[in-house]
Scaffold this motif. Structure first.
Motif, PDB file in Angstrom:
ATOM      1  N   GLY A   1     -12.313  -9.895   2.035  1.00  0.00           N
ATOM      2  CA  GLY A   1     -11.724 -11.197   2.347  1.00  0.00           C
ATOM      3  C   GLY A   1     -10.613 -11.108   3.376  1.00  0.00           C
ATOM      4  N   ARG A   2      -9.912 -12.217   3.549  1.00  0.00           N
ATOM      5  CA  ARG A   2      -8.743 -12.228   4.433  1.00  0.00           C
ATOM      6  C   ARG A   2      -7.593 -11.485   3.766  1.00  0.00           C
ATOM      7  NH1 ARG A   2      -8.411 -18.588   6.316  1.00  0.00           N
ATOM      8  NH2 ARG A   2     -10.177 -18.590   7.756  1.00  0.00           N
ATOM      9  N   PRO A   3      -6.724 -10.864   4.515  1.00  0.00           N
ATOM     10  CA  PRO A   3      -6.706 -10.740   5.971  1.00  0.00           C
ATOM     11  C   PRO A   3      -7.424  -9.509   6.486  1.00  0.00           C
ATOM     12  CG  PRO A   3      -4.675  -9.881   5.077  1.00  0.00           C
ATOM     13  CD  PRO A   3      -5.486 -10.340   3.904  1.00  0.00           C
ATOM     14  N   GLY A   4      -8.066  -8.733   5.623  1.00  0.00           N
ATOM     15  CA  GLY A   4      -8.657  -7.477   6.064  1.00  0.00           C
ATOM     16  C   GLY A   4      -9.920  -7.624   6.880  1.00  0.00           C
ATOM     17  N   CYS A   5     -10.675  -8.714   6.675  1.00  0.00           N
ATOM     18  CA  CYS A   5     -11.964  -8.888   7.348  1.00  0.00           C
ATOM     19  C   CYS A   5     -11.923 -10.114   8.250  1.00  0.00           C
ATOM     20  CB  CYS A   5     -13.078  -9.035   6.317  1.00  0.00           C
ATOM     21  SG  CYS A   5     -14.702  -9.340   7.047  1.00  0.00           S
ATOM     22  N   ALA A   6     -12.263  -9.920   9.507  1.00  0.00           N
ATOM     23  CA  ALA A   6     -12.223 -11.016  10.480  1.00  0.00           C
ATOM     24  C   ALA A   6     -13.263 -12.087  10.203  1.00  0.00           C
ATOM     25  CB  ALA A   6     -12.413 -10.458  11.891  1.00  0.00           C
ATOM     26  N   LYS A   7     -14.348 -11.725   9.536  1.00  0.00           N
ATOM     27  CA  LYS A   7     -15.412 -12.693   9.279  1.00  0.00           C
ATOM     28  C   LYS A   7     -15.143 -13.556   8.044  1.00  0.00           C
ATOM     29  CE  LYS A   7     -19.127 -10.031  11.437  1.00  0.00           C
ATOM     30  NZ  LYS A   7     -19.351 -11.007  12.524  1.00  0.00           N
ATOM     31  N   SER A   8     -14.207 -13.153   7.215  1.00  0.00           N
ATOM     32  CA  SER A   8     -13.969 -13.881   5.974  1.00  0.00           C
ATOM     33  C   SER A   8     -13.336 -15.240   6.238  1.00  0.00           C
ATOM     34  CB  SER A   8     -13.065 -13.066   5.048  1.00  0.00           C
ATOM     35  OG  SER A   8     -12.855 -13.757   3.831  1.00  0.00           O
ATOM     36  N   LEU A   9     -13.722 -16.226   5.451  1.00  0.00           N
ATOM     37  CA  LEU A   9     -13.199 -17.585   5.577  1.00  0.00           C
ATOM     38  C   LEU A   9     -12.109 -17.894   4.559  1.00  0.00           C
ATOM     39  CD1 LEU A   9     -16.647 -19.391   6.038  1.00  0.00           C
ATOM     40  CD2 LEU A   9     -15.020 -18.726   7.829  1.00  0.00           C
ATOM     41  N   ALA A  10     -11.786 -16.946   3.686  1.00  0.00           N
ATOM     42  CA  ALA A  10     -10.787 -17.206   2.642  1.00  0.00           C
ATOM     43  C   ALA A  10     -10.218 -15.891   2.124  1.00  0.00           C
ATOM     44  CB  ALA A  10     -11.415 -17.994   1.491  1.00  0.00           C
ATOM     45  N   ASP A  11      -9.087 -16.002   1.483  1.00  0.00           N
ATOM     46  CA  ASP A  11      -8.502 -14.856   0.770  1.00  0.00           C
ATOM     47  C   ASP A  11      -9.151 -14.824  -0.610  1.00  0.00           C
ATOM     48  OD1 ASP A  11      -7.013 -12.914  -0.454  1.00  0.00           O
ATOM     49  OD2 ASP A  11      -5.057 -13.781   0.017  1.00  0.00           O
ATOM     50  N   VAL A  12     -10.371 -14.316  -0.659  1.00  0.00           N
ATOM     51  CA  VAL A  12     -11.162 -14.413  -1.885  1.00  0.00           C
ATOM     52  C   VAL A  12     -10.569 -13.580  -3.019  1.00  0.00           C
ATOM     53  CG1 VAL A  12     -13.328 -15.032  -0.767  1.00  0.00           C
ATOM     54  CG2 VAL A  12     -12.720 -12.621  -1.015  1.00  0.00           C
ATOM     55  N   ARG A  13      -9.872 -12.511  -2.700  1.00  0.00           N
ATOM     56  CA  ARG A  13      -9.297 -11.673  -3.760  1.00  0.00           C
ATOM     57  C   ARG A  13      -8.180 -12.429  -4.479  1.00  0.00           C
ATOM     58  NH1 ARG A  13     -11.595  -6.809  -3.023  1.00  0.00           N
ATOM     59  NH2 ARG A  13     -10.301  -5.828  -4.611  1.00  0.00           N
ATOM     60  N   GLU A  14      -7.451 -13.221  -3.750  1.00  0.00           N
ATOM     61  CA  GLU A  14      -6.417 -14.052  -4.362  1.00  0.00           C
ATOM     62  C   GLU A  14      -7.048 -15.139  -5.226  1.00  0.00           C
ATOM     63  OE1 GLU A  14      -2.810 -15.656  -5.479  1.00  0.00           O
ATOM     64  OE2 GLU A  14      -3.191 -13.765  -4.437  1.00  0.00           O
ATOM     65  N   ASP A  15      -8.106 -15.757  -4.722  1.00  0.00           N
ATOM     66  CA  ASP A  15      -8.759 -16.833  -5.468  1.00  0.00           C
ATOM     67  C   ASP A  15      -9.495 -16.319  -6.701  1.00  0.00           C
ATOM     68  OD1 ASP A  15      -7.808 -18.626  -3.646  1.00  0.00           O
ATOM     69  OD2 ASP A  15      -9.704 -18.892  -2.577  1.00  0.00           O
ATOM     70  N   ALA A  16      -9.957 -15.060  -6.660  1.00  0.00           N
ATOM     71  CA  ALA A  16     -10.721 -14.511  -7.785  1.00  0.00           C
ATOM     72  C   ALA A  16      -9.834 -13.940  -8.881  1.00  0.00           C
ATOM     73  CB  ALA A  16     -11.661 -13.410  -7.284  1.00  0.00           C
ATOM     74  N   ALA A  17      -8.566 -13.689  -8.587  1.00  0.00           N
ATOM     75  CA  ALA A  17      -7.708 -12.987  -9.542  1.00  0.00           C
ATOM     76  C   ALA A  17      -7.382 -13.853 -10.754  1.00  0.00           C
ATOM     77  CB  ALA A  17      -6.413 -12.553  -8.860  1.00  0.00           C
ATOM     78  N   PRO A  18      -7.668 -13.377 -11.962  1.00  0.00           N
ATOM     79  CA  PRO A  18      -7.237 -14.099 -13.162  1.00  0.00           C
ATOM     80  C   PRO A  18      -5.721 -14.207 -13.180  1.00  0.00           C
ATOM     81  CG  PRO A  18      -8.837 -12.410 -13.711  1.00  0.00           C
ATOM     82  CD  PRO A  18      -8.445 -12.177 -12.283  1.00  0.00           C
ATOM     83  N   GLY A  19      -5.228 -15.334 -13.637  1.00  0.00           N
ATOM     84  CA  GLY A  19      -3.782 -15.541 -13.637  1.00  0.00           C
ATOM     85  C   GLY A  19      -3.292 -16.232 -12.387  1.00  0.00           C
ATOM     86  N   SER A  20      -4.189 -16.364 -11.374  1.00  0.00           N
ATOM     87  CA  SER A  20      -3.810 -17.124 -10.195  1.00  0.00           C
ATOM     88  C   SER A  20      -3.941 -18.607 -10.515  1.00  0.00           C
ATOM     89  CB  SER A  20      -4.736 -16.767  -9.023  1.00  0.00           C
ATOM     90  OG  SER A  20      -6.040 -17.262  -9.272  1.00  0.00           O
TER      91      SER A  20
END
Length: 435
Positions: free
Chosen positions: A348-367
């Motif tokens: 996801g973002r910001p590590g991958c230029a093709k990603s459209l979202a910070d998916v690791r943040e959105d997937a994290a329980p407790g977020s």
């Protein structure tokens, strides 16, 4: 020379790839680094996911000294280092070679061997597949022609429980328990829709012979196929002929006994594993260097296709409980009812230029989107339609879209509605993968 190897261009989407490959295989490796937004990426092939205690320490050191301090576990049980500097190739190669993680510079990308990670530890299945993996790795590295295999070509060794048989291997071996008519044990070899029974002692050589048959078929087809399923119709590997030329006795197996009829083995659940092992999961498939070191002491560590680690050599009883508590305190997943269990995500973002979202943040329980507990079906968050690192089999498919929302198994879903949508989808999804 190793440091001068060119970086890997971004891979094309697996789902949309044509059967005609008009370019070389650019899959990243330990020596061929991929250029990402967060630095270079190295992918280390670990046959059967196996690491010695010394290699665990070396991998943690490499992540801290040369990378971003983390280790990603792939869906094949391999390891990735990210955030590497452009000029670190020679230093990384030297560190890996000294630890025994780079036995063959010419073959390092083709050592894709997944094996049942609990084999020999919990009393289920046959223990021999771990030995098969080591022998097959030695055979692969010893054959110059094997270096022509794609970095995506996959060997799968299942101990009979069916846990890894569905990983989409190009060559799959399944152990068959010894019986009155087969006291020494045997293996079922699956390649391109055909199956053969071979002796257990011949299993690794049979797998190698099947890989050679694929390369012969790919050259004859002329379409640049990287994997068996990419061969055009009418160009199936001559596995029977390859086995015969290798002097391996093989018996064809009727079609009804092909892979769909194997036991439907579930992934390992975190917690104690037999009397001398433990299993833990890495949150979203990534370990910090400190978490990797927390797995020690151990006789060995086996990374798994479900982004976990089997710690071999853990004591039973009270010590077992204390060890799990310590690993939980280090941030690892030690219970099957953890909200983190079964949830994975691409970079996801910001590590991958093709990603459209910070998916690791959105997937994290407790977020803000915290996913519910007890997800029995795997859930994978992807930053784009390439779905990098997705699980195999059936899973809840969560894909970011350009408008800041997601698709959950194809259904448009606002970010704020993700928890409910994922909970519903896990009971109805029929998403499958053929990667």
């Amino acid at each position: 020379m190793l440091a001068a190897m060119p970086p890997t261009p971004p891979p094309t989407p697996e789902r949309d790839e044509a059967r005609i490959r008009d370019r070389g295989d650019a899959c990243p490796g330990a020596l061929r680094l991929h250029a990402a937004d967060d630095g270079r990426l190295a992918r280390l092939r670990l046959p059967a996911g196996r690491l010695t205690a010394r290699q665990v320490a070396a991998l943690a050191d490499a992540a801290e000294i040369l990378g971003d301090g983390r280790i990603s576990i792939t869906s094949r049980g391999n390891a990735e280092l990210r955030g590497l500097a452009d000029d670190c190739g020679a230093e990384l190669a030297a560190l890996l070679a000294e630890a025994g993680l780079l036995p063959s510079p010419t073959h390092e990308r083709v050592r894709n061997i997944a094996a049942s990670p609990a084999a020999g530890l919990d009393g289920l299945g046959g223990p021999e597949v771990q030995l098969w993996a080591r022998e097959l790795d030695t055979l692969l590295c010893a054959e110059p022609w094997a270096a022509a295999l794609s970095g995506r070509f996959l060997f799968v060794l299942d101990d009979g429980r069916g846990d890894v048989a569905g990983l989409g291997g190009d060559v799959t071996l399944v152990a068959v328990e010894p019986g009155p008519a087969d006291p020494s044990g045997s293996a079922l070899l699956y390649v391109g829709g055909r199956a053969f029974r071979v002796g257990g002692a011949d299993a690794p050589r049979a797998a190698l012979a099947a890989a050679g048959a694929f390369l012969d078929a790919a050259r004859e087809a002329g379409n640049g196929a990287w994997r068996v399923r990419e061969l055009p119709e009418g160009c199936a590997p001559d596995t029977a002929g390859a086995l015969d030329r290798a002097g391996i006795a093989a018996e064809p197996v009727p079609t009804p006994h092909l892979l769909p009829h194997l036991p439907d083995g579930a992934p390992l659940a975190p917690g104690p594993l037999g009397a001398t092992a433990l299993y833990v999961l890495a949150p979203l498939g990534r370990l910090t260097a400190a978490q990797l070191r927390a797995l020690l002491p151990a006789e060995e560590v086996r990374l798994t296709p479900w982004r976990g680690a089997v710690v071999v050599g853990a004591a039973a009883g009270r010590q077992d409980h204390d060890r799990l508590a310590a690993l939980a305190a280090a941030g690892l997943i030690t219970r099957p009812d953890s909200p983190w269990a079964g949830v994975s995500a691409c970079t996801g973002r910001p590590g991958c230029a093709k990603s459209l979202a910070d998916v690791r943040e959105d997937a994290a329980p407790g977020s803000a989107l915290g996913l519910p507990r007890g997800l029995h079906l795997p859930v994978h968050f992807s930053g784009c339609e390439r779905r990098c690192g997705h699980p195999h089999g059936t899973w809840v498919d969560v894909v970011a879209t350009a408008d800041g929302a997601y698709l959950v198994d194809g259904v448009p879903t606002p970010r704020t509605a993700l928890p409910d949508a994922v909970t519903t989808a896990r009971t109805t999804t029929a998403t499958t993968t053929t990667r």
